[in-house]
Design a protein around this motif. Sequence first.
Motif: not given
Length: 398
Positions: A274-283
Amino acid sequence: MKRPGAWLTAACLLLLALNLRPLFPSTAILLPELKQALHLSGAQAGYLTTLPVLCMGLFAPFAPRLAQRAGIERTLALVLALIIAGTALRGVLGIAGLFLGTGLAGAGIALGNVLLPSLVKRDFPDRAALMTGLYTMSLVGGAALAAAVTLPLTRSLGNRWDLGLALWAVPGLVALAAWTPIALRASGRPAGGRHILPVEGLRRDRLALAVTLFMGLQSALAYCVLGWMAPMLRDRGLGGTEAGLVTSMSILVQVAACLLTPVVASRCRDQRGLAVLLSASATLALTGMILGPRGAIWPLALIQGVGQGGLFALAVMLIVLRSGDAHVAAHLSSMSQTTGYVLAAGGPLLIGVLHDWTGDFRASTGLVAALGLCTALAGWAAGRNALVRATVVRDRVR
């Protein structure tokens, strides 16, 4: 939530949280007007957006100690008083009042940021995911409201930027009026478990360090958005009102993400993916808003809001999930936000400096990409299913 008055406390807590973010977008949306009226350079504008984030890091360590002595409820009343005073001061005394008031409000926000996860852990242990989602939703909702209405409000007041900034003290006054009876009823004495006890060993724990890095890195990205999204969009040719609406829409999407993410996180075996997915979306979405076609700005702002709001809610939720009790949660919150926000302060400052050097925001995409990658790595480490190793010291109070 079996304790009498818990729902009233929850409602007042959400009202309090509503006041912890308007400082940032209300300044950001008026940044071009502030630069013109006060003759601020790009570097000075960067310092202004960085100052509250830096104060949030510098003052966070004081929160557990104040709560040890006065209790969480009374310390949160102090939080609101500082935010009210600082927010109002931004509208007087020119550039000195702007910087002094921003720093004072930042100090109050620092204390509130630290203590709210501890209050959730203490008073709502069986509803931690729900309450974390609700209060982060309220917190982000305050930012969305400020982004949407600050510029129209300022223009309706004859383009008085000082009044447009100072009027954000009014919601703080409402929250203080609601919270004061709770603070007066609460005991400031150690008896009854209303205070926070010291803990030992937290800074030597790798998981605690990972939570700290995740909080700091996602915060750096968040305050780049809160401090610079509107100026970035205006730099791309959008009008001030449209830039404010895009920013507000992105933040409103964060509200929904803040509500849903803790629920999803609490049902996962761990939170690494979840942390990786959200980081990619925001960036990736923020990078696209800077470099991509103008027609994609609105949908990319929506995606960015999902990622950014989810990152913030997950960072707060990890403090709760990785802590064994409210005492550890308070100190982990203090540690993660002290180091994290000092680290985060570099993000908006560097964007201001890069803009000064290059004349536009394209150079910022490298910084955004680096922050996103590091956030994903820290989230992978912080997302493993374990508790931080820390010992509560019950035989003394510092």
